[in-house]
Design a protein around this motif. Sequence first.
Motif, PDB file in Angstrom:
ATOM      1  N   ASP A  46       1.106  -1.102   0.233  1.00 58.32           N
ATOM      2  CA  ASP A  46      -0.268  -0.088  -0.049  1.00 58.32           C
ATOM      3  C   ASP A  46       0.998   0.964  -0.033  1.00 58.32           C
ATOM      4  OD1 ASP A  46      -2.496  -1.489  -0.093  1.00 58.32           O
ATOM      5  OD2 ASP A  46      -2.844  -1.545   2.156  1.00 58.32           O
ATOM      6  N   HIS A  49       2.852   1.769  -3.441  1.00 54.11           N
ATOM      7  CA  HIS A  49       1.489   2.238  -4.341  1.00 54.11           C
ATOM      8  C   HIS A  49       1.471   4.593  -4.864  1.00 54.11           C
ATOM      9  CE1 HIS A  49       0.223  -0.839  -6.871  1.00 54.11           C
ATOM     10  NE2 HIS A  49       0.123  -1.479  -5.598  1.00 54.11           N
ATOM     11  N   LEU A  50       1.125   3.788  -2.698  1.00 54.50           N
ATOM     12  CA  LEU A  50       1.514   5.377  -2.634  1.00 54.50           C
ATOM     13  C   LEU A  50       2.270   6.496  -2.884  1.00 54.50           C
ATOM     14  CD1 LEU A  50       0.533   5.815   0.872  1.00 54.50           C
ATOM     15  CD2 LEU A  50      -1.561   5.424  -1.374  1.00 54.50           C
ATOM     16  N   GLN A  52       4.348   5.492  -4.986  1.00 56.20           N
ATOM     17  CA  GLN A  52       4.447   5.434  -6.950  1.00 56.20           C
ATOM     18  C   GLN A  52       3.626   6.414  -7.011  1.00 56.20           C
ATOM     19  OE1 GLN A  52       2.778   2.550  -8.849  1.00 56.20           O
ATOM     20  NE2 GLN A  52       3.906   2.268 -10.446  1.00 56.20           N
ATOM     21  N   ASP A  53       2.529   6.318  -6.642  1.00 53.80           N
ATOM     22  CA  ASP A  53       1.182   8.092  -7.327  1.00 53.80           C
ATOM     23  C   ASP A  53       2.155   9.328  -6.658  1.00 53.80           C
ATOM     24  OD1 ASP A  53      -0.631   5.586  -7.904  1.00 53.80           O
ATOM     25  OD2 ASP A  53      -1.782   5.876  -5.489  1.00 53.80           O
ATOM     26  N   ALA A  54       3.155   9.335  -6.142  1.00 50.54           N
ATOM     27  CA  ALA A  54       3.583  10.616  -5.337  1.00 50.54           C
ATOM     28  C   ALA A  54       4.738  10.606  -6.014  1.00 50.54           C
ATOM     29  CB  ALA A  54       3.996  10.721  -4.047  1.00 50.54           C
ATOM     30  N   GLY A  55       5.231  10.214  -6.960  1.00 51.54           N
ATOM     31  CA  GLY A  55       6.008  10.456  -7.649  1.00 51.54           C
ATOM     32  C   GLY A  55       8.243  10.126  -6.847  1.00 51.54           C
ATOM     33  N   LEU A  57       8.843   6.781  -5.609  1.00 53.37           N
ATOM     34  CA  LEU A  57       9.022   5.353  -5.419  1.00 53.37           C
ATOM     35  C   LEU A  57      10.501   5.245  -5.459  1.00 53.37           C
ATOM     36  CD1 LEU A  57       8.190   3.296  -5.672  1.00 53.37           C
ATOM     37  CD2 LEU A  57       7.902   3.206  -8.472  1.00 53.37           C
TER      38      LEU A  57
END
Length: 104
Positions: A46, A49-50, A52-55, A57
């Motif tokens: 989880d 993924h957060l 990754q979404d926030a750039g 990673l």
Amino acid sequence: MTTWMRCYWDEEDVWFYFEVDAEGWVTRQIELQGPELTPITAASLDEWHLAQDAGRLDEYDKRFGTTSELPVSDWEGHVPEELSFDQFERVWDRARRQITARPS
């Protein structure tokens, strides 16, 4: 149903701890290396993924690592030992504290 397990890889002297969802995917993973059980990974799918979404990673991966990209059913040669939720959480909490305390 969530399950918790661990297994040992003697070639690298690493204990792997896994939290696995009902479909067999790893949702949290801990790796402890050597006789001191030094945490080298304490990753949450989880959180990954957060990040990754926030750039962010790369930053997340460098600090906490990643979870397995294959479901448990596809693993060969691993003999897991089942754990309770409490057993897993104690190891998770300790590994996360140690990793978070390290300079980034």
